[in-house]
Design an enzyme around this catalytic site. Structure first.
Site, short mmCIF file in Angstrom:
data_model
loop_
_atom_site.label_atom_id
_atom_site.label_comp_id
_atom_site.label_asym_id
_atom_site.label_seq_id
_atom_site.Cartn_x
_atom_site.Cartn_y
_atom_site.Cartn_z
N TYR A 169 -14.82 4.96 7.56
CA TYR A 169 -15.46 3.72 7.08
C TYR A 169 -16.94 3.63 7.42
CZ TYR A 169 -10.89 2.13 5.65
OH TYR A 169 -9.68 2.01 5.01
N ASP A 215 -12.90 3.13 -1.12
CA ASP A 215 -12.12 3.46 0.07
C ASP A 215 -12.72 4.69 0.75
OD1 ASP A 215 -10.11 3.18 1.89
OD2 ASP A 215 -8.55 4.09 0.66
N HIS A 216 -12.83 4.63 2.02
CA HIS A 216 -13.36 5.73 2.84
C HIS A 216 -14.69 6.23 2.26
CE1 HIS A 216 -9.00 6.66 4.30
NE2 HIS A 216 -9.31 5.38 4.36
N CYS A 272 -3.67 2.59 -4.46
CA CYS A 272 -4.61 3.41 -3.70
C CYS A 272 -4.64 4.81 -4.30
CB CYS A 272 -4.21 3.45 -2.23
SG CYS A 272 -5.23 4.58 -1.25
N HIS A 321 -7.65 0.51 -4.14
CA HIS A 321 -8.52 1.33 -3.28
C HIS A 321 -8.92 2.54 -4.12
CE1 HIS A 321 -6.35 -0.02 0.70
NE2 HIS A 321 -7.00 -1.00 0.12
N HIS A 367 0.86 -1.20 0.00
CA HIS A 367 0.00 0.00 0.00
C HIS A 367 0.90 1.25 0.00
CE1 HIS A 367 -2.73 3.08 1.59
NE2 HIS A 367 -3.72 2.28 1.25
C1 DNO Z 1 -6.68 3.41 5.65
C2 DNO Z 1 -6.00 2.31 5.01
C3 DNO Z 1 -4.75 1.85 5.75
C4 DNO Z 1 -4.18 0.67 5.01
C5 DNO Z 1 -2.86 0.20 5.48
C6 DNO Z 1 -2.36 -0.87 4.53
O1 DNO Z 1 -7.80 3.67 5.41
O2 DNO Z 1 -5.75 2.58 3.69
O3 DNO Z 1 -5.11 1.45 7.03
O4 DNO Z 1 -5.05 -0.40 5.21
O5 DNO Z 1 -1.97 1.22 5.54
O6 DNO Z 1 -1.45 -1.69 5.15
#
Ligand code: DNO
Length: 403
Positions: free
Chosen positions: A380, A363-364, A287, A314, A249
């Site tokens: 989340y 994501d988010h 991401c 993501h 990531h």
């Molecule tokens: C946050 C996430 C992070 C991610 C870690 C991957 O929303 O993108 O917690 O899971 O950094 O290891």
């Protein structure tokens, strides 16, 4: 789309679920329309070795629950935390690396083949504001450069921190700090030091934070990268034999914080890691929210450059501000060319078998509607992610139909 018809370019839709404590239930995930679950044994501390039994329990919880309804599959682990000494010592952290391999074996024993991890020292993802009000009344997460500087300079009181900021920033941070109440200070400590949900680093008090930073004083970017390479050299042969792919990531935000190096922020960073460790098990979690914070990251070009290495995505967007601040915008309304990125990822999918299509998760998401009245996991909340997923799914359908 006719029932059962394969859309080869469509991405697999997944959803992060934090386990039985998650206020968003598995039925909510089904109703959102995702079919795959991204989860981790969040109750295991960083460094604690996962057992096949514990992984099996979580898998049963996901896959055996309400079996008469739409099936859900746990296909991605995010994340098995990398113990701190691996980042500081590389291959010297033998026991920790061995423990990580055992955790990976426990995951593979249950046929989960994608594992996400990161290599950020001391703090995982970092925000100054969890519930930043948007003009609509919804709230978003934000990284405010001045609030961050005020924390670094006057709360953490990091030695030599001042040299990382220019005169105007120092002035603004000082003026801002002067307005802080004790409650503002406490909130900032919680947001920055206590580890946001899903973080793989330890929650730290301010004295522990200072002590942890001190242990990194001799680690610069080449050294940290070398330690990642040594870690990958140790774990990828085992991953390959298990058919597991690791996905690194990006740093969030993708730039050094607290004088610490960050080594997964740019295309050049990733290229160096892939050049050093050729194993196909050495993959990337793409991401858009993290990488998109840098204006010099061309995300569409990066999808093309790392097409073979991307095994998890993501999708989220941020809007950058001139001083380095950013906030999490609506999924389609940030700086990232989301349509371009999704189209590029779908082009990659055309080259893969249906089973190997790239999975993504929304994501988010903003905290909105009923989630404003509920306890939610920061970043989340269910409804904001549902909105993001629905919009992203719309892009995919349109790309599919128009290409
Ligand atoms: C946050 C996430 C992070 C991610 C870690 C991957 O929303 O993108 O917690 O899971 O950094 O290891």
């Amino acid at each position: 789309m006719a029932q059962g018809m394969q859309h080869k370019g469509l991405m697999r839709q997944s959803w992060r679920w934090f386990g039985p404590q998650d206020p968003v239930s598995l039925d909510h995930v089904r109703q959102a329309g995702a079919h795959e679950i991204v989860s981790a044994l969040h109750h295991f501390k960083p460094g604690q070795v996962w057992t096949a039994e514990a992984v099996g329990e979580r898998k049963a919880m996901i896959e055996q629950h309400n079996k008469d309804r739409t099936p859900l599959h746990w296909t991605i682990v995010e994340s098995i935390p990398i113990p701190d000494d691996v980042r500081r010592l590389g291959k010297g952290a033998k026991e920790s690396i061995q423990g990580w391999i055992e955790s990976m074996q426990a995951v593979a024993a249950h046929d989960i083949k994608t594992i996400c991890y990161n290599f950020m020292p001391v703090v995982d993802w970092c925000r100054t504001d969890i519930d930043w009000p948007l003009p609509t009344g919804a709230t978003a997460m934000r990284f405010d450069a001045d609030r961050f500087a005020a924390f670094d300079l006057f709360i953490l009181e990091r030695p030599n921190a001042a040299k990382d900021y220019d005169a105007a920033q120092l002035e603004r941070a000082k003026a801002l700090y002067a307005t802080f109440s004790q409650a503002d200070i406490d909130t900032l400590i919680v947001n920055i030091a206590s580890a946001l949900p899903g973080s793989t680093t330890d929650p730290l008090s301010i004295p522990a934070f200072r002590a942890r930073l001190e242990t990194y004083h001799h680690i610069d970017a080449p050294r940290l990268r070398q330690h990642l390479v040594e870690f990958l050299e140790a774990v990828t042969p085992v991953a390959e034999s298990l058919g597991v792919t690791l996905t690194l990531h990006p740093d969030d935000p993708p730039r050094p914080l607290f004088g610490l190096p960050r080594i997964a922020s740019t295309a050049a960073d990733y290229q160096a890691i892939f050049d050093a460790v050729k194993s196909p098990a050495n993959g990337m979690c793409f991401c858009t929210g993290s990488l998109g914070v840098r204006a010099d990251n061309d995300l569409v070009a990066m999808v093309k450059q790392f097409a073979e290495r991307i095994h998890f995505v993501h999708l989220r967007a941020t809007l950058r501000e001139a001083d380095g601040s950013f906030f999490e915008s609506d999924h389609l309304d940030g700086d990232v060319d989301m349509v371009g990125v999704v189209k590029a990822l779908m082009d990659v999918n055309q080259t893969r078998s249906v089973e190997d299509r790239i999975p993504f998760r929304p994501d988010h998401g903003h905290r909105m509607l009923d989630d404003l009245n509920k306890t939610v996991t920061p970043g989340y909340a269910g409804i904001g992610r549902l909105k993001g997923l629905a919009e992203l799914r719309g892009i995919m359908r349109a790309v599919e139909q128009l290409s």
